[in-house]
Design a protein around this motif. Structure first.
Motif, PDB file in Angstrom:
ATOM      1  N   MET A 228     -99.395  51.397 -43.602  1.00  0.00           N
ATOM      2  CA  MET A 228     -98.259  51.933 -44.360  1.00  0.00           C
ATOM      3  C   MET A 228     -98.139  51.328 -45.760  1.00  0.00           C
TER       4      MET A 228
ATOM      5  N   HIS B 123    -100.576  51.126 -47.864  1.00  0.00           N
ATOM      6  CA  HIS B 123    -101.285  52.090 -48.706  1.00  0.00           C
ATOM      7  C   HIS B 123    -100.421  53.317 -48.987  1.00  0.00           C
ATOM      8  N   VAL B 124     -99.691  53.738 -47.974  1.00  0.00           N
ATOM      9  CA  VAL B 124     -98.800  54.888 -48.167  1.00  0.00           C
ATOM     10  C   VAL B 124     -97.674  54.539 -49.144  1.00  0.00           C
TER      11      VAL B 124
ATOM     12  N   VAL C  20     -97.630  52.393 -51.602  1.00  0.00           N
ATOM     13  CA  VAL C  20     -98.015  52.185 -53.004  1.00  0.00           C
ATOM     14  C   VAL C  20     -97.690  53.419 -53.842  1.00  0.00           C
ATOM     15  N   GLU C  21     -98.005  54.576 -53.275  1.00  0.00           N
ATOM     16  CA  GLU C  21     -97.798  55.828 -54.004  1.00  0.00           C
ATOM     17  C   GLU C  21     -96.322  56.056 -54.341  1.00  0.00           C
ATOM     18  N   GLN C  22     -95.448  55.471 -53.562  1.00  0.00           N
ATOM     19  CA  GLN C  22     -94.008  55.668 -53.781  1.00  0.00           C
ATOM     20  C   GLN C  22     -93.433  54.692 -54.795  1.00  0.00           C
TER      21      GLN C  22
ATOM     22  N   ASP D  42    -105.717  40.657 -52.395  1.00  0.00           N
ATOM     23  CA  ASP D  42    -105.818  40.876 -53.844  1.00  0.00           C
ATOM     24  C   ASP D  42    -106.044  42.344 -54.220  1.00  0.00           C
ATOM     25  N   LEU D  43    -106.697  43.116 -53.361  1.00  0.00           N
ATOM     26  CA  LEU D  43    -106.914  44.522 -53.735  1.00  0.00           C
ATOM     27  C   LEU D  43    -105.603  45.300 -53.754  1.00  0.00           C
TER      28      LEU D  43
ATOM     29  N   THR E 200    -103.777  44.344 -56.788  1.00  0.00           N
ATOM     30  CA  THR E 200    -104.301  45.020 -57.983  1.00  0.00           C
ATOM     31  C   THR E 200    -103.687  46.409 -58.118  1.00  0.00           C
ATOM     32  N   SER E 201    -103.643  47.108 -56.992  1.00  0.00           N
ATOM     33  CA  SER E 201    -103.099  48.456 -56.979  1.00  0.00           C
ATOM     34  C   SER E 201    -101.605  48.444 -57.351  1.00  0.00           C
TER      35      SER E 201
ATOM     36  N   ALA F 150    -101.049  47.703 -61.009  1.00  0.00           N
ATOM     37  CA  ALA F 150    -101.351  48.879 -61.831  1.00  0.00           C
ATOM     38  C   ALA F 150    -100.152  49.829 -61.898  1.00  0.00           C
ATOM     39  N   ARG F 151     -99.302  49.753 -60.923  1.00  0.00           N
ATOM     40  CA  ARG F 151     -98.115  50.620 -60.904  1.00  0.00           C
ATOM     41  C   ARG F 151     -96.856  49.905 -61.383  1.00  0.00           C
TER      42      ARG F 151
ATOM     43  N   ASP G  28    -106.312  34.054 -55.258  1.00  0.00           N
ATOM     44  CA  ASP G  28    -106.405  35.169 -56.205  1.00  0.00           C
ATOM     45  C   ASP G  28    -105.018  35.639 -56.639  1.00  0.00           C
TER      46      ASP G  28
END
Lengths: 232, 232, 232, 232, 232, 232
Positions: A68, A70-71, A73-75, A97-98, A101-102, A105-106, A122
């Motif tokens: 969730m 990953h889900v 992040v878009e929000q 860390d990945l 990063t994401s 970026a937002r 990191d």
């Protein structure tokens, strides 16, 4: 039912900025709003010195399952803070860390997670602050749905999406979106009042006198006695 | 029977150096070897920023008895890491600056101990990294034998002498000596793969798209709903 | 009966200064006085690197009630250390930057509290060291009397007012006032002895030889065996 | 603001009785309502064998202050269960045999408290069941207001007044008042379904076959290998 | 690789029966085999009075995922004990009355699980003994493979399939299959020796005399002093 | 210096008997003596239902070393209770059925130990009650001297030899020998007072009225509001 609630109402960013500009930390805000909203003391920063304020994007996740995130992040929007509560205790490392990063970026300001994180060296280098229940590298799976932007109980506190979250070295506090403006004013007043107190205390005045405590202490029966006269 | 096993087989130092050169930290190695070998999350560094890799010299010690550390020092070579597991829980301070001095003189890279350590201010100044279950000054005795370089269970993980131990701010992971070469390759591949992912994520691409998650989420029934339409 | 004991006997400041000048930290003092006086390992510094020694001003306080700290401030002199023990476990935030300001104005060197503190970012910036059981912003009340400068049990150790308290990254140790002079001498001797040991160890000599351990280990039955010959 | 909310809506008693009559325990109800509402595992019964269901009368209380329990008693009706959440962690003994006597006189079925209780020998003799975070005799005060029948977070779960609370040897689960009827039906169906499964399992049939797991296990790659052929 | 190892070698059942017939409990066996094999103290029985011995069928399971228990049932024979170790800490309820029904149908004697269980009221009524790290109703999933009958580290101890597991109110101990016969003899000798000691102690003889401790205590410097003469 | 203090002053046995006859349990005594003397809540009985009172024979023991218990047995008289405090935390099993046999032969009433015990099934069958920090079979050694009948801090409380110790299902409380008579009277008065309160409460009277709480609650601002009118 597992849902992702979109277009959530958020606390106004200009308002949030005033919390930061006025240095309204966790202890101050907790007091200013009447001693509520404090997450449990096991929520600790992965490195010291961080101080963030932002809108909660909430995640209710299965134990040891980070799908969730990953889900979620878009929000996220700039100025948000991700808040994750597992449905059962887990110290697994949901986040590294990945994902940071994401989120960076937002424009996301940090993570509050009642579970574990990893890649902390990191994360510190990247300057992405995290408050977590554990640091642990144990991997998670992506098998079970959860929900995003539903009310969650995180470390003992109810957090609604769009609530204002503040975190510093003392821990994490949440302010209901509807109360964020009123709490700001009370917090500013509190800071101002403390500033005058601080000067008097720094000059050597005693809290006993500043707060007029002596009479009430005597009424309750506090007794002063010289050590030479005292029979423990 | 209490034994000191001598002339143990060790992981090749050139191989170990590649773990360090490629920045293969605990989280990466844990994943690269199929999510095993991770010591429990109560194993924390006494100061942040350390990152070591080396061959395990193992100690099975009685609770609150550090005698076997002195025995183990003689068995150490440059590039080793001492791993101590008490036979019963103990937070006593088994280890301090004098033992660290002795280990540094032999080229030992650090200590992993499921018990307590002391003199932590000195250890930090000396640059001798320690991962421990506790910081506590309580002294130990030298009365009961243990063993050196036998298999031990340390913080929930089996560690054999000569196994590769890696430790950083995330904690500690152990790699079986026989698997160290294969895990190195997998770890390097993982790092390379993560690097390309990192660039895409930093550019704003979503994990949902990079990892093709949308379809499976929909199949499982994840529902998107506007907050205005949602009845919690 | 709730009392404030005044005019307590204190450890001599010149004597205390020698502890600091000779770098007699917690581990050394604990050993020098025969392994006693060590507070439990859950007492941790809110930031690393602090090292203080001073006279205990003791507080017995009700759980979640910090009233007695205000009372205790008045009893403090330069070189004192405040020691607070709640009568029942509490992780509430008894102490913050305002109280620290007041204590610094009186020359108090630090706080040892078997409960919670807050404003830790400020406390670090002010350079006021604290050893506590928790960091937590939960507010306290001022309703129930306690006592000042009575004997307290803090984190498992009896502390009398005027006892010498020493704290560093390892934790906290208390030295009875009457024994502070004798312990100083033993501590200095210990440091000197350790210094000679350190040189030999740094030069590569083994503790096994310096401490003549080999014979006793053999008597107890420790067996050396080559790995090639060992059947675990 | 500190309030006592009166005339709360409650779950229907006939409905609650069906939970008891159908032996719908904590594990069953937790599953029946989609795996939510479970209080944290530190909530343990003070004696085994208890099984209760009833309407929550909620208390938000200051740490170490049991004043609000006295206030809440007046709000109780037959079939209620008292649920107390302290605003900050406390293991103090908020509750003993006198309060239990008062509650039993009003027909209250038990207590769920994320804090401590005392007089547990008496409570067991009286047959008044309690689920608590601790057993501890430390006394509390009556100084700080709290609230009664407001929503509280107890042991990590949101509990609203009038919600259905169920407790047994497994712990405590809460069912939202609005969902109590639907959950009852799902729970009864679950019990019926389990009963048929139980018979088949008792007769020696395997879950692997009853639940058709073999194919999916093989797809995921589970491999059967004779120990004689296995190289760990 | 995820495997189910079949046809494991087991400890002889007649041998195991002698452990039970001779009342060789956990403490005795732990001592008899040289103080090893003891699982950590957080492993507690869900009800008191149980005493079992049997062959380990081991499960390595993902956190919060009980799929492998279903797989393991098929591998069980009469006299076995199931031993489950999660690969990451989890207090979820992996096990309840249906799985117990299935295991009892196959003659399994009990469960040792370093995680949570539920339906404990039923398990007690059925007389199926369990030693676990937690009692918690949180449900698990069936998504991630693990392994059956591979070596596992359970609560800090290495357990191989076919090892002898003994559990009682004191906890759980494991005996290597190859050593089960020798340990039985040592255990019986120990019981016999204790029996003679017990009679002498019950008659009022002192351990100081039976074990000849007085001389060594005096050598070490133990001093007897009348309270009237003692200056603490 | 390690000492055994002999001929300690004890609390009068007839006085102690009155505590038992009047059913003065831990909670009552703790209150009667002004809320002090309560050992920490981690001290739990190994079986429920025990209730003892007796004179403390104290032991200060090294961690994981039970030698001093053998020394202490000789100092025990009928009506004593053994109280053991380790000098550093240990959950090792210091005590089992043989030592219990020896103590019962001398008329000792029970054991209070801030460490581990074993043979708990036997101890329950023998009817020898124990309050401990852990149940664990890990063996101890007999290598390091401690002291008997010196003041100790056990589970956070100072206990002097000859103090009155009371233990029941709620935990353990200590009464200073000099205060045992006065506390008895206060305890009896408290019981009497509670008895009258119990009758009124059982008859349905409210504590709010019996204790005259309504006015003070109103003064502090407690507000009653019908749920229909409440805006949370």
């Amino acid at each position: 039912m597992n849902v992702v609630v979109t277009n959530i109402k958020r606390t106004d960013q200009a308002l949030i900025q005033q919390y930061l500009d006025n240095d309204l930390g966790v202890a101050t805000v907790h007091e200013a709003q009447g001693r509520k909203g404090l997450l449990a003391s096991h929520m600790r920063p992965i490195y010291s010195g961080g101080f963030i304020a932002g809108n909660a994007v909430t995640i209710s996740a299965a134990p040891c399952d980070n799908w969730m995130i990953h889900v979620a992040v878009e929000q996220c929007q700039p100025g948000d803070i991700l808040v994750l509560a597992p449905t059962s205790p887990s110290n697994a490392g949901y986040f590294g860390d990945l994902l940071a990063t994401s989120l960076m970026a937002r424009g996301v300001r940090g993570l509050v997670i009642d579970a574990g994180v990893r890649d902390t060296r990191d994360l510190k280098q990247m300057g992405f602050p995290v408050w977590s229940a554990a640091v642990f590298s144990q991997g998670t799976v992506k098998e079970t749905l959860g929900s995003v932007n539903v009310p969650v109980v995180c470390a003992g506190q109810l957090v609604n999406p769009g609530d204002l979250v503040i975190a510093d070295d003392d821990g994490v506090v949440v302010v209901a979106r509807e109360e964020a403006e009123a709490v700001l004013e009370k917090g500013k007043a509190r800071i101002a009042n403390e500033e005058s107190k601080r000067k008097r205390l720094a000059a050597g005045e005693l809290g006993l006198d500043i707060y007029n405590m002596r009479e009430r202490l005597a009424e309750k029966g506090l007794t002063y006695i010289d050590q030479a006269d005292w029979k423990g």
